[in-house]
Design a protein around this motif. Structure first.
Motif, mmCIF file in Angstrom:
data_model
loop_
_atom_site.group_PDB
_atom_site.id
_atom_site.type_symbol
_atom_site.label_atom_id
_atom_site.label_comp_id
_atom_site.label_asym_id
_atom_site.label_seq_id
_atom_site.Cartn_x
_atom_site.Cartn_y
_atom_site.Cartn_z
ATOM 1 N N VAL A 40 0.856 -1.206 0.000
ATOM 2 C CA VAL A 40 0.000 0.000 0.000
ATOM 3 C C VAL A 40 0.885 1.247 0.000
ATOM 4 O O VAL A 40 0.660 2.200 -0.751
ATOM 5 N N VAL A 44 2.042 3.868 -5.301
ATOM 6 C CA VAL A 44 2.130 4.915 -6.329
ATOM 7 C C VAL A 44 2.556 4.311 -7.674
ATOM 8 O O VAL A 44 2.126 4.763 -8.740
ATOM 9 N N PHE A 47 -0.464 3.160 -9.449
ATOM 10 C CA PHE A 47 -1.195 4.301 -10.006
ATOM 11 C C PHE A 47 -0.508 4.794 -11.279
ATOM 12 O O PHE A 47 -1.163 5.102 -12.271
ATOM 13 N N LEU A 48 0.810 4.891 -11.215
ATOM 14 C CA LEU A 48 1.554 5.391 -12.380
ATOM 15 C C LEU A 48 1.385 4.467 -13.580
ATOM 16 O O LEU A 48 1.448 4.909 -14.728
ATOM 17 N N PHE A 113 2.916 6.094 2.027
ATOM 18 C CA PHE A 113 2.038 6.719 1.032
ATOM 19 C C PHE A 113 1.783 8.201 1.342
ATOM 20 O O PHE A 113 1.445 8.980 0.462
#
Lengths: 223, 356
Positions: A40, A44, A47-48, A113
């Motif tokens: 978690v 990122v 997401f990227l 995060f």
């Protein structure tokens, strides 16, 4: 137990290991939770790579499982070093427990995060975990502090060597599994991630020359 | 009791910080749908000006500080923008952008917490419940944190650049014209400006400058892409001073950081604004406080006007030719599909106007 790890209370941790309070199932759950939490924290990357929500969750679960496998190899590496370099008679199970316990601070790995402060927090948690391991290994395995540091460092080197040699097919399987879960090959290296962002979903922001070459995302979605 | 309250507050802040990057990341990953670059403004594009002599000479985009909630501006900001617009009749001044949402979505609309933000805004405007009102600032401050994070910053910058691009094109900006764009970044808005600058420069092929108004800026690669960079700073602006301390890239120990590299190139040019504060009474936009008989807002408007003139002297717009009817204007590619037909219609109307 987490509190004992936070306070680096080695006597308390020794008792946990020796009394077998941390059973195999609890060890596995702890390791999986740490893996999930760190996944978690580092999400990122997903997401990227524009991973969709359902696959996103699946990717996190796969990452946790892969983390557990890495943990297994890490335990094995330390076991081999302590057994053959320092002639320790500690069992794999004992080492598995002490390594798992030392992972406890990393249960908060999801905090990586958090913007701006996340990365320093993540480094601090890893350092804490390493300190717990270096403090815990000599007490539980009956080694000197220097031997403990050497066990952890040589274990890491051995893990790296295993990864680069006989572990390569396993790394390949791991990569394949990640790609399957995400529904696309996952880019992880920094330079290519940067390129991904620069290419971006917003075709209005591309230079006119780039725009000629690439199909805009809106058209692709509509078509 | 107090420790329980502090614990709840701490955990609440932690959750808010944890969730802060989700809007930018979710937008980038397409979790909010594919129509990402669709402008939120419904008005027709205004292409009233035409031909080199009637073209706007400069586009100014104002990115407000962390108190911003949506497209509408606070009274002092709107007054500042109006005065600036009056002082520069040939310049388009845009102040309708929400810098703390890569989707340009106001806090008070289309969000699960929109009712809460509406209430907080009401309290803020009435000057009541300061802690609740301050939650707007906190929320936006976390977005500045997202923007200042090297992992999330490029994504955030891309989103805001698209929002700015949409606003510019709707205001009649001609891609390839070379007309200079200057972003006035107030407080955290300056950070957003730095992130968006590289994308804007590439997309519009135009010089992008920054006038930072008590700006908080991290050491980001976007600094390298700024044509001009002026930093307006009041001697009583403690917040902006703090901005230099919290970003390690701005410390002198890292000579290769972007910030220290532009410093060696003579940027930013610091403009001392006298004893002005960061916000509220005595701020850069306060029209009640005075220095030598002139109010702060007028001084700021005049300073910005003179800086824009200086930027003008250094940038020459290129000539743009009329596009034959039926051909796609070059900027049409930068618009979402839904708007292209409207652009073509506007283009045809302009042809008619020119020929009459």
């Amino acid at each position: 137990m987490i509190d004992q790890v936070w306070r680096l209370d080695i006597d308390g941790l020794q008792a946990v290991v020796e009394q077998g309070a941390l059973g195999a199932r609890l060890t596995l759950i702890l390791v999986l939770l740490v893996g999930l939490s760190e996944a978690v924290g580092e999400s990122v990357v997903l997401f990227l790579n524009r991973v969709k929500p359902r696959r996103f969750i699946l990717s996190l679960v796969i990452s946790a499982v892969l983390f557990a496998f890495t943990y297994g190899f890490w335990v094995l590496s330390i076991y081999l070093v302590t057994r053959f370099a320092f002639d320790s008679d500690a069992t794999v199970v004992t080492i598995a427990r002490i390594v798992a316990i030392s992972y406890a601070p990393r249960l908060f790995g999801f905090l990586a995060f958090i913007p701006f402060f996340g990365v320093p927090i993540s480094y601090a948690l890893q350092l804490w975990s390493l300190l717990a391991m270096i403090q815990g290994v000599p007490v539980v395995l009956g080694l000197s502090p220097l031997q403990a540091v050497a066990s952890v460092v040589l274990g890491a080197v051995l893990l790296f060597v295993l990864n680069s040699t006989i572990g390569r097919p396993i790394t390949g399987i791991a990569r394949w599994l990640r790609a399957r879960a995400a529904g696309r090959p996952i880019v992880t290296d920094r330079r290519r991630l940067r390129q991904l962002v620069d290419a971006g979903p917003e075709w209005g922001l591309q230079s006119p020359a780039d725009r000629e070459e690439k199909r805009p995302r809106q058209r692709r979605a509509a078509g | 009791m107090l420790s329980l309250l502090l614990s709840v507050l701490f955990i609440g802040l932690l959750i808010a910080m944890f969730l802060a990057p989700l809007e930018a990341l979710g937008w980038y990953a397409g979790w909010y749908g594919e129509g990402l670059s669709e402008p939120t403004h419904e008005e027709e594009p205004q292409y009233l000006e035409f031909g080199p002599s009637e073209r706007h000479d400069h586009y100014v985009v104002f990115l407000d500080g962390i108190a911003k909630v949506g497209a509408e501006n606070y009274e002092d900001v709107q007054s500042f923008l109006d005065k600036l617009s009056d002082a520069r009749p040939a310049t388009v001044v845009l102040g309708d952008i929400m810098p703390y949402s890569p989707r340009n979505l106001a806090l008070t609309e289309g969000r699960p917490l929109a009712p809460f933000w509406r209430y907080a805004l009401e309290m803020k405007l009435q000057g009541r419940r300061p802690i609740l009102a301050f939650s707007i600032n906190m929320r936006n401050l976390f977005q500045v944190g997202v923007a200042a994070d090297r992992r999330y910053g490029p994504i955030y910058g891309q989103g805001e650049a698209q929002v700015i691009l949409n606003s510019l094109i709707k205001a009649g900006y001609e891609q390839g014209s070379g007309v200079p764009i200057t972003i006035i970044g107030y407080s955290g808005g300056a950070q957003i400006a730095v992130l968006a600058a590289p994308f804007l420069r590439r997309a519009l092929d135009a010089p992008v400058s920054l006038i930072s108004l008590g700006g908080i800026v991290s050491s980001d690669r976007g600094l390298m892409e700024l044509h001009h960079y002026y930093e307006l700073r009041g001697s009583k602006d403690r917040v902006a001073q703090l901005g230099n301390l919290i970003f390690p890239g701005k410390w002198p120990f890292f000579p290769h950081s972007y910030w220290n590299r532009i410093r060696r190139r003579g940027k930013p040019v610091r403009v001392q604004m006298g004893p002005m504060k960061h916000h509220q009474a005595g701020s850069y936009l306060d029209d009640d406080s005075e220095i030598d008989g002139r109010n702060h807002q007028d001084i700021t408007v005049d300073t910005v006007r003179r800086l824009l003139e200086r930027i003008d002297r250094d940038t020459q717009p290129r000539e743009i030719e009329l596009h034959p009817v039926g051909e796609r204007a070059p900027y049409a590619d930068a618009l979402p599909q839904e708007d292209v037909s409207r652009v073509n219609r506007a283009n045809q109307q302009l042809h008619k106007q020119v020929r009459q």
